[in-house]
Design an enzyme around this catalytic site. Structure first.
Site, PDB file in Angstrom:
ATOM      1  N   TYR A 143       0.135  -1.028  -0.196  1.00  0.00           N
ATOM      2  CA  TYR A 143      -0.286  -0.166   0.172  1.00  0.00           C
ATOM      3  C   TYR A 143       1.003   0.871   0.289  1.00  0.00           C
ATOM      4  O   TYR A 143       1.080   2.154  -1.098  1.00  0.00           O
ATOM      5  CB  TYR A 143      -1.024   0.072   1.176  1.00  0.00           C
ATOM      6  CG  TYR A 143      -2.009   1.289   1.229  1.00  0.00           C
ATOM      7  CD1 TYR A 143      -3.424   1.657   0.617  1.00  0.00           C
ATOM      8  CD2 TYR A 143      -1.687   2.095   2.320  1.00  0.00           C
ATOM      9  CE1 TYR A 143      -4.087   2.300   0.763  1.00  0.00           C
ATOM     10  CE2 TYR A 143      -2.963   2.728   2.210  1.00  0.00           C
ATOM     11  CZ  TYR A 143      -3.409   3.280   1.721  1.00  0.00           C
ATOM     12  OH  TYR A 143      -4.979   3.875   1.634  1.00  0.00           O
ATOM     13  N   ARG A 184     -10.643  -1.242   9.858  1.00  0.00           N
ATOM     14  CA  ARG A 184      -9.954  -0.276  10.540  1.00  0.00           C
ATOM     15  C   ARG A 184     -10.675   0.146  11.845  1.00  0.00           C
ATOM     16  O   ARG A 184     -11.480  -0.336  11.856  1.00  0.00           O
ATOM     17  CB  ARG A 184     -10.490   1.289   9.606  1.00  0.00           C
ATOM     18  CG  ARG A 184      -9.255   0.891   8.591  1.00  0.00           C
ATOM     19  CD  ARG A 184      -9.863   1.786   7.264  1.00  0.00           C
ATOM     20  NE  ARG A 184     -10.649   1.627   6.802  1.00  0.00           N
ATOM     21  CZ  ARG A 184     -10.902   2.567   5.177  1.00  0.00           C
ATOM     22  NH1 ARG A 184      -9.854   3.627   5.187  1.00  0.00           N
ATOM     23  NH2 ARG A 184     -11.920   2.288   4.696  1.00  0.00           N
ATOM     24  N   GLY A 205      -2.268   0.798  22.695  1.00  0.00           N
ATOM     25  CA  GLY A 205      -3.154   1.650  22.339  1.00  0.00           C
ATOM     26  C   GLY A 205      -2.817   3.033  22.646  1.00  0.00           C
ATOM     27  O   GLY A 205      -2.746   3.629  23.077  1.00  0.00           O
ATOM     28  N   GLN A 207      -0.033   4.254  20.685  1.00  0.00           N
ATOM     29  CA  GLN A 207      -0.134   4.738  19.340  1.00  0.00           C
ATOM     30  C   GLN A 207      -1.348   6.199  18.894  1.00  0.00           C
ATOM     31  O   GLN A 207      -2.106   5.688  19.253  1.00  0.00           O
ATOM     32  CB  GLN A 207      -0.003   3.386  18.144  1.00  0.00           C
ATOM     33  CG  GLN A 207      -1.221   2.889  18.048  1.00  0.00           C
ATOM     34  CD  GLN A 207      -1.663   1.581  18.356  1.00  0.00           C
ATOM     35  OE1 GLN A 207      -1.222   1.915  19.908  1.00  0.00           O
ATOM     36  NE2 GLN A 207      -1.906   0.285  18.078  1.00  0.00           N
ATOM     37  N   PRO A 271       2.567   2.150  12.366  1.00  0.00           N
ATOM     38  CA  PRO A 271       2.679   3.381  12.562  1.00  0.00           C
ATOM     39  C   PRO A 271       2.506   3.927  14.026  1.00  0.00           C
ATOM     40  O   PRO A 271       1.626   3.856  15.027  1.00  0.00           O
ATOM     41  CB  PRO A 271       2.016   5.066  11.812  1.00  0.00           C
ATOM     42  CG  PRO A 271       2.349   3.893  10.722  1.00  0.00           C
ATOM     43  CD  PRO A 271       1.640   2.587  11.098  1.00  0.00           C
TER      44      PRO A 271
HETATM   45  P1  NAD Z   1     -12.548   2.300  -0.122  1.00  0.00           P
HETATM   46  O1  NAD Z   1     -11.730   0.457   0.349  1.00  0.00           O
HETATM   47  O2  NAD Z   1     -14.332   1.891   1.144  1.00  0.00           O
HETATM   48  O3  NAD Z   1     -12.866   2.503  -1.513  1.00  0.00           O
HETATM   49  C1  NAD Z   1     -12.144   1.624  -2.177  1.00  0.00           C
HETATM   50  C2  NAD Z   1     -12.732   1.939  -3.953  1.00  0.00           C
HETATM   51  O4  NAD Z   1     -11.910   1.361  -5.280  1.00  0.00           O
HETATM   52  C3  NAD Z   1     -13.544   0.587  -3.316  1.00  0.00           C
HETATM   53  O5  NAD Z   1     -14.711   0.837  -3.672  1.00  0.00           O
HETATM   54  C4  NAD Z   1     -12.942  -1.005  -4.079  1.00  0.00           C
HETATM   55  O6  NAD Z   1     -14.011  -1.355  -4.293  1.00  0.00           O
HETATM   56  C5  NAD Z   1     -12.765   0.033  -5.723  1.00  0.00           C
HETATM   57  N1  NAD Z   1     -10.997  -0.386  -5.901  1.00  0.00           N
HETATM   58  C6  NAD Z   1     -10.132  -1.292  -5.490  1.00  0.00           C
HETATM   59  N2  NAD Z   1      -9.665  -1.593  -6.133  1.00  0.00           N
HETATM   60  C7  NAD Z   1      -9.711  -1.266  -7.441  1.00  0.00           C
HETATM   61  C8  NAD Z   1      -9.705  -1.360  -9.238  1.00  0.00           C
HETATM   62  N3  NAD Z   1      -8.088  -2.606  -8.515  1.00  0.00           N
HETATM   63  N4  NAD Z   1     -10.100  -1.387 -10.108  1.00  0.00           N
HETATM   64  C9  NAD Z   1     -11.128  -0.662  -9.595  1.00  0.00           C
HETATM   65  N5  NAD Z   1     -12.115  -0.261  -8.199  1.00  0.00           N
HETATM   66  C10 NAD Z   1     -10.859  -0.381  -7.425  1.00  0.00           C
HETATM   67  O7  NAD Z   1     -11.490   2.492   0.481  1.00  0.00           O
HETATM   68  P2  NAD Z   1     -12.012   4.686   0.826  1.00  0.00           P
HETATM   69  O8  NAD Z   1     -11.524   4.533   2.389  1.00  0.00           O
HETATM   70  O9  NAD Z   1     -13.096   5.291   0.542  1.00  0.00           O
HETATM   71  O10 NAD Z   1     -10.201   4.852   0.575  1.00  0.00           O
HETATM   72  C11 NAD Z   1     -10.685   5.794  -0.638  1.00  0.00           C
HETATM   73  C12 NAD Z   1      -8.942   6.304  -1.298  1.00  0.00           C
HETATM   74  O11 NAD Z   1      -8.835   7.081  -0.266  1.00  0.00           O
HETATM   75  C13 NAD Z   1      -7.881   5.711  -1.566  1.00  0.00           C
HETATM   76  O12 NAD Z   1      -7.344   5.440  -2.389  1.00  0.00           O
HETATM   77  C14 NAD Z   1      -7.099   4.828  -0.139  1.00  0.00           C
HETATM   78  O13 NAD Z   1      -6.303   4.976  -0.173  1.00  0.00           O
HETATM   79  C15 NAD Z   1      -7.843   6.489   0.034  1.00  0.00           C
HETATM   80  N6  NAD Z   1      -7.102   7.100   1.115  1.00  0.00           N
HETATM   81  C16 NAD Z   1      -8.151   6.512   2.395  1.00  0.00           C
HETATM   82  C17 NAD Z   1      -7.617   6.657   3.768  1.00  0.00           C
HETATM   83  C18 NAD Z   1      -8.961   6.631   4.865  1.00  0.00           C
HETATM   84  O14 NAD Z   1      -8.672   6.866   5.871  1.00  0.00           O
HETATM   85  N7  NAD Z   1     -10.223   6.570   4.550  1.00  0.00           N
HETATM   86  C19 NAD Z   1      -6.772   7.309   4.556  1.00  0.00           C
HETATM   87  C20 NAD Z   1      -6.197   8.129   3.065  1.00  0.00           C
HETATM   88  C21 NAD Z   1      -5.895   7.515   1.757  1.00  0.00           C
HETATM   89  N1  UDP Z   2      -5.902  -0.864  15.526  1.00  0.00           N
HETATM   90  C1  UDP Z   2      -7.073  -1.411  16.943  1.00  0.00           C
HETATM   91  N2  UDP Z   2      -7.522  -2.502  16.863  1.00  0.00           N
HETATM   92  C2  UDP Z   2      -8.172  -2.495  15.776  1.00  0.00           C
HETATM   93  C3  UDP Z   2      -8.054  -1.526  14.933  1.00  0.00           C
HETATM   94  C4  UDP Z   2      -6.975  -1.611  14.513  1.00  0.00           C
HETATM   95  O1  UDP Z   2      -6.275  -1.071  18.092  1.00  0.00           O
HETATM   96  O2  UDP Z   2      -9.791  -3.231  16.585  1.00  0.00           O
HETATM   97  C5  UDP Z   2      -5.228   0.032  16.111  1.00  0.00           C
HETATM   98  C6  UDP Z   2      -4.261   0.094  14.622  1.00  0.00           C
HETATM   99  O3  UDP Z   2      -3.474  -1.288  14.842  1.00  0.00           O
HETATM  100  C7  UDP Z   2      -3.253   0.840  14.650  1.00  0.00           C
HETATM  101  C8  UDP Z   2      -4.494   2.343  13.992  1.00  0.00           C
HETATM  102  O4  UDP Z   2      -5.689   1.498  14.881  1.00  0.00           O
HETATM  103  O5  UDP Z   2      -2.278   1.407  15.643  1.00  0.00           O
HETATM  104  C9  UDP Z   2      -5.517   2.451  12.893  1.00  0.00           C
HETATM  105  O6  UDP Z   2      -4.892   1.497  12.164  1.00  0.00           O
HETATM  106  P1  UDP Z   2      -6.326   1.543  10.999  1.00  0.00           P
HETATM  107  O7  UDP Z   2      -5.785   0.210  10.433  1.00  0.00           O
HETATM  108  O8  UDP Z   2      -7.518   2.347  11.244  1.00  0.00           O
HETATM  109  O9  UDP Z   2      -5.825   2.429   9.703  1.00  0.00           O
HETATM  110  P2  UDP Z   2      -4.013   2.714   9.527  1.00  0.00           P
HETATM  111  O10 UDP Z   2      -3.117   2.130  10.378  1.00  0.00           O
HETATM  112  O11 UDP Z   2      -3.575   2.020   8.392  1.00  0.00           O
HETATM  113  O12 UDP Z   2      -3.466   4.526  10.625  1.00  0.00           O
END
Ligand code: NAD
Ligand code: UDP
Length: 309
Positions: A143, A184, A205, A207, A271
């Site tokens: 990722y 998440r 916890g 982090q 992280p």
């Molecule tokens: P999500 O998983 O709900 O949405 C991702 C969407 O992309 C889904 O609908 C999935 O079906 C589609 N998808 C995945 N692979 C695909 C492919 N190969 N072709 C076509 N469609 C595909 O996640 P989200 O939280 O809505 O995230 C959306 C975007 O924002 C992502 O690119 C993610 O990396 C970025 N982002 C989200 C967060 C967050 O906290 N939500 C943080 C950082 C970045």
């Molecule tokens: N986490 C947790 N319990 C859960 C899911 C996540 O303690 O059931 C922690 C995870 O280890 C991380 C933080 O929560 O430190 C955020 O995790 P998430 O997967 O939401 O996002 P990211 O790590 O990509 O920021």
């Protein structure tokens, strides 16, 4: 405006499509429904200005649009690690396909990048000038490195082919329509609290993360697309920082749950701290988040309550 949203049936994508339709745009949503669902866009399917195409962005595609938002990519560690090779292909080959389309159409294209490009940050809070601390061979690399490479591709297409790019780095965002099984932290804790299950904290916890409510995030994303001051990258997120333990306690309090907190092993490369420096977003987008954690959690808890009924 005709706008393409890849990943438009996902959590953020469906909110973005909805907002663009409200603004009067025509929206083409492309999604392979890996983590997205038809139910996320159910309210839009009958709208004549909305079109959904089930397609994988790893395979080339054509469309006639003025703007492209590239959101396609699974975002939760559980989902992006499920098929790591596919995840990196989605970020790299998917971005090449989207950028090729933007080049042909002369369309502006925005990349949904991530705070994960900073890895386990040694600079805190993280400004856009920080180059990050990512383990290139760890379980999060599919990722993190995929998204880093996508940023490289965006800037190289801009330098080499004059493609009109915008890049935002999204920090942890939550809200209604997160998938129930998404893994998440916010959705996990709320679902566990509402079911009366144990709340699973990974590690001690201690982090930290900084949580942005989806409506704020979408506003920042649209502002980024429609301004001419910067190509980015620009951090978009909420700078209020909480430990994961504080989040668990807040979710228990707000959902009036009797759930107990238990601890599970911390996944590798998780992280230790994360908080956006949003000075650039304030300056160029005139944007900062308005919805604080308590209010956002209440709305998200209400959504999951309805879903679990
Ligand atoms: P999500 O998983 O709900 O949405 C991702 C969407 O992309 C889904 O609908 C999935 O079906 C589609 N998808 C995945 N692979 C695909 C492919 N190969 N072709 C076509 N469609 C595909 O996640 P989200 O939280 O809505 O995230 C959306 C975007 O924002 C992502 O690119 C993610 O990396 C970025 N982002 C989200 C967060 C967050 O906290 N939500 C943080 C950082 C970045
Ligand atoms: N986490 C947790 N319990 C859960 C899911 C996540 O303690 O059931 C922690 C995870 O280890 C991380 C933080 O929560 O430190 C955020 O995790 P998430 O997967 O939401 O996002 P990211 O790590 O990509 O920021």
């Amino acid at each position: 405006m005709r706008v393409l949203v890849t990943g438009g049936a996902g959590f953020l994508g469906s909110h973005l499509c909805e907002r663009l339709i409200e603004l009067g745009d025509e929206v083409l949503c492309i999604d392979n429904l890996f983590t997205g669902t038809r139910s996320n866009i159910e309210g839009l399917l009958k709208n004549p200005r909305f079109e959904f195409i089930r397609h994988d962005i790893i395979d080339p595609f054509k469309a006639e649009v003025d703007q492209i938002y590239n959101l396609a990519c699974p975002a939760s560690p559980v989902h992006y690690q499920h098929n790591a090779i596919k995840t990196i292909k989605t970020s790299v080959i998917g971005s090449i396909n989207c950028l090729g389309l933007a080049k042909r159409l002369n369309a502006r294209i925005l990349q949904a990048s991530t705070s994960e490009v900073y890895g386990n940050p040694e600079v805190h809070p993280q400004p856009e000038t920080y180059h990050g601390n990512v383990n290139p061979i760890g379980i999060r690399a599919c990722y993190d490195e995929g998204k880093r490479c996508a940023e490289t591709l965006f800037f190289d297409y801009h330098r080499q082919n004059k493609v009109d790019i915008r890049v935002i780095r999204i920090f942890n965002t939550y809200g209604p329509r997160m998938a129930i099984n998404d893994g998440r932290v916010v959705s996990n804790f709320i679902v566990q609290a509402l079911r009366g299950d144990d709340i699973t904290i990974y590690g001690e916890g201690t982090q930290t993360r900084s949580f942005c409510f989806v409506d704020d995030l979408i506003e920042g994303m649209i502002r980024m697309m429609n301004q001419d001051q910067t190509l980015g990258p620009v951090n978009v997120g909420n700078p209020s920082e909480f430990t994961v333990l504080q989040l668990a306690e807040e979710v228990i309090r707000l959902s009036q749950s009797k759930s107990k907190i238990i601890h599970k092993p911390l996944p590798s490369d998780d992280p230790l701290q994360r908080r956006p420096d949003i000075s650039l977003a304030k300056k160029h987008l005139k944007w900062e988040p308005k919805i604080q954690l308590e209010e956002g959690l209440k709305k998200t808890i209400a959504y999951f309550k309805m879903l679990l009924k």
